[in-house]
Design an enzyme around this catalytic site. Structure first.
Site, PDB file in Angstrom:
ATOM      1  CE1 TYR A 199      34.078  40.438  37.495  1.00 28.98           C
ATOM      2  CE2 TYR A 199      35.031  41.792  35.642  1.00 28.98           C
ATOM      3  CZ  TYR A 199      34.814  41.650  36.904  1.00 28.98           C
ATOM      4  OH  TYR A 199      34.550  42.774  37.850  1.00 28.98           O
ATOM      5  N   GLY A 248      39.181  43.774  49.843  1.00 22.78           N
ATOM      6  CA  GLY A 248      38.844  44.841  48.674  1.00 22.78           C
ATOM      7  C   GLY A 248      37.827  45.782  49.060  1.00 22.78           C
ATOM      8  N   GLY A 263      34.697  45.444  49.577  1.00 24.21           N
ATOM      9  CA  GLY A 263      33.654  45.106  50.591  1.00 24.21           C
ATOM     10  C   GLY A 263      34.189  45.467  52.163  1.00 24.21           C
ATOM     11  N   GLY A 294      30.793  40.073  50.547  1.00 27.12           N
ATOM     12  CA  GLY A 294      32.253  40.040  50.016  1.00 27.12           C
ATOM     13  C   GLY A 294      33.019  40.928  51.028  1.00 27.12           C
ATOM     14  CB  ALA A 295      32.202  42.206  54.344  1.00 27.28           C
ATOM     15  CG  ASN A 296      36.540  37.954  52.960  1.00 30.18           C
ATOM     16  OD1 ASN A 296      35.465  38.252  52.230  1.00 30.18           O
ATOM     17  ND2 ASN A 296      37.766  37.600  52.406  1.00 30.18           N
TER      18      ASN A 296
END
Ligand SMILES: NC(=O)c1ccc[n+]([C@@H]2O[C@H](COP(=O)([O-])OP(=O)(O)OC[C@H]3O[C@@H](n4cnc5c(N)ncnc54)[C@H](OP(=O)(O)O)[C@@H]3O)[C@@H](O)[C@H]2O)c1
Length: 295
Positions: free
Chosen positions: A167, A29, A31, A25-27
């Site tokens: 969640y 927030g 990450g 999830g590095a793209n």
């Protein structure tokens, strides 16, 4: 953490030269922020996300030794392809990616989206990589784990869907997984550790997306910056002396903001019997068996 340690910040991240970190999830927030700080500290950062073009664009703004790779945690075939395509060992695996309070839906493998993306995908990824992780696995949970229950009906098939509770179930699963992984690594005599972490409340895309009153109440008021939210995750990933099986979060009121410290998670998250059940179920559902035989 030593009692004298105050206000650990990104400048305290030790030099990461020669180390390889996988950030999921590095793209966006947290990450993206993790990738930025780790790359600046000298790490080779493998930025794993489902949208490679978007991730490449972020990697270009970061510079350093960063590379974008495709990983869709909501699709086990993508998880396998990612693991197969990874060359060499990694020092740190950061299970950061996650969906937050999304509408009801299923992953490519038919799992409810939260449990599938946030827990079963990372469970499979970690299992495929565990023999190649030299230092530690960091799994990102949330303070909202306190609202979670791990149900027999893991996939919300037979009850009214409630996205925040879906969640919360997945974030409780993250903690059960992180602590159980530590127990299994220890039992196998491995030096690799498993650490849990959470960012408090941080103003990221994921956090902003939900504008409902319920979302605002559950998210807990004023959010700190992604730079601050990323600190506990960075501490968990890089600080020397972090104990396997610990949870790192912000030191402020109700763990919503502040600097990194060791925090408590709730009693359910420490339930070893529940963790074992979830582990075995996760192995059956993903088809990934951890081979943690003593070395
Ligand atoms: N922000 C907070 O206040 C807060 C609080 C507690 C815990 N957390 C946790 O922190 C972590 C990071 O969240 P964030 O706040 O940075 O949210 P974010 O900005 O929405 O980032 C989430 C990341 O996860 C990725 N992702 C979602 N589904 C994926 C999939 N199927 N495969 C691969 N990657 C996927 C997203 O990619 P796309 O761009 O492609 O969607 C995005 O890069 C999450 O685990 C979240 O539960 C956040």
């Amino acid at each position: 953490m030593p009692a004298t340690h105050i206000d650990w910040t990104a400048v305290d991240v030790p030099a990461q030269n020669g180390r390889t970190v996988v950030v999921t999830g590095a793209n966006s927030g947290l990450g993206a922020q993790l990738s930025r700080v780790l790359a600046r500290a000298g790490a080779r950062v493998i930025m794993a996300s489902r949208n490679v073009d978007a991730t490449r664009a972020v990697a270009e703004t970061i510079g350093g030794n960063t590379e974008a790779r495709r990983l869709d945690l909501a699709d086990l075939s993508s998880v396998r392809a990612f693991a197969d395509g990874l060359d060499g060992d990694v020092d740190v695996l950061m299970n950061n990616a996650g969906v937050m309070a999304v509408p009801k839906g299923v992953t490519a493998d038919g799992f409810e989206r939260h449990i599938g993306t946030n827990h079963l995908g990372p469970f499979a990824l970690t299992g495929l990589l565990i023999d190649r992780v030299r230092d530690r696995v960091v799994t990102v949970s949330s303070g909202l784990h306190v609202l979670g229950r791990v149900r027999d009906d893991l996939n919300w098939e037979n009850r009214r869907y409630q996205r925040w509770f879906a969640y919360a179930q997945s974030k409780l699963a993250n903690l059960l997984f992180a602590y159980e992984l530590q127990r299994r690594l220890e039992a196998a005599g491995r030096s690799t550790i498993s650490v849990a972490a959470h960012p408090g409340v941080s103003a990221t895309e994921g956090q902003r997306r939900d504008t409902s009153l319920q979302g605002k109440i559950l998210a807990g008021g004023r959010a700190q910056s992604p730079e601050m939210g990323a600190l506990p995750l960075l501490y968990a990933a890089t600080a020397p002396g972090v104990d396997g099986g610990s949870c790192i979060g912000p030191d402020g009121l109700m763990q919503r903001n502040g600097h990194p410290t060791v925090v408590r998670s709730n009693r359910r998250s420490r339930d070893a019997a529940l963790a074992t059940q979830l582990w075995e179920r996760s192995e059956r559902l993903t088809g990934i068996r951890y081979a943690l035989d003593p070395r």
